[in-house]
Motif scaffolding. Sequence first.
Motif: not given
Length: 459
Positions: A379-407
Amino acid sequence: MPVNLRDNAVFADIEFHPRLLAGLEQLEITQPTEVQALMLPLALAGRDVQVCAETGSGKTLAYLLPIMEKLLANAAPASATRALVLVPTRELARQVFKTAQLFCDLNSLNVGLLTGGDEFKYQAAVLRKNPEIVVSTPGRLVDHLKRGSAELKDLEFLVLDEADRMLDMGFAEDMEMIVGRSKKERQTFMLSATLRHEGIGRIARSMLNNPESLTTRTVQDQHEFIRQQRILADDNAHKDRLLVWLLANETYDKAIIFVNKRTEVDRLNTFLRRHRNGIAMLHGDMTQDERNYVMQSLREGKRNILVATDVAARGLDVDGMDLVINYDLARKGDEYVHRIGRTGRAGNSGLAISLIAPHEWNLKAAIERYLQQQMEERTIAELKGNYRGPKKVKASGKAAGKKKPKSNTKTAKSTGKPLAKKSDKKKSGPRPSRPQPRAGTLMDSEGFAPVKRRKPDAS
């Protein structure tokens, strides 16, 4: 009489013609490189050889020396071309030609050069003199074969230097035509810094006869003298600022900046000239005279910064090239290898810096997997940009606390009756009318959409 090289402290246990020894002494070469030590005995024994070795490892002499030794030992003055070296780019062709010319000036052999950018008339005159060795790019040689000015029926040696690059550039058919016109009883060498290409195996099977395969170092352990870094950038405007900073603050003798498009070469050339001197550019649309002038300026030190496309990734051998900047990341792992191989040659240290924009992150990861090596984060301190790399992908299903779909069947709180689906509700009002087609227009089965008339088959 051949001279034993042990007596001359050069390439022990291998015998070469005295004129070749004189050339080695002129180049101040006293011992073989690894690829030369492995390939020379096999080549002198008449074997076909497939070689994978890093850039700057001495591959050119590994095939030129045994070829010239055999040509000198068996004179054939009435023959047409006896040895052909095929290379993908003009720059590499001129480099190989220059090396061969140095040795030929000391003996009775002649070498010719065929590349785009020179007049056919002049090249045809060169071929009429029947040089024993011809160095050529595939496209230009095919043109001469079609015109009848080149003849390969007497060919004894065929070299495919940087074979993977020739395939990438679409020369597969040209290579097959050249081999088809060549003498079948020949010795063939295939060389490259990388041989991990889907077409290499097929070419090797069709063009080489029971070859010996040599790999001095894999791409994973090449370039131990090159420090590889990556700097994240928001966009091209951010890359421009980073590039100016790097050229002003890094320590280097000569630097090369790689981009993927010719238009970007022109833009960066103009942009950088506003900030510093010594800028040159190189791309495939330039004339041969322009390209020669650029290379000569670099070698003489009149220019020390080159902006180029991948045309300079192979065959560019300039002393003091100790900084490589990938403004645009290479599209493939092997091209990245060739780019950074412009520095850190012959045991010298070098620095390769890649500027990574958001859309290049996955490509960077693919290259790192190919190399099995991570680029050093910087990193060049005086020219540091906004991009920090890809964001972490959120886990899917129960691991992400996703609610069971309603009828799908919902119940109204007030009545307790199931709510009707939107699709079940009857649409009120008349069906909207469609525009009426003009008279003579073909209609579909429902009488709505016009049907385009098919033109009759040309066959």
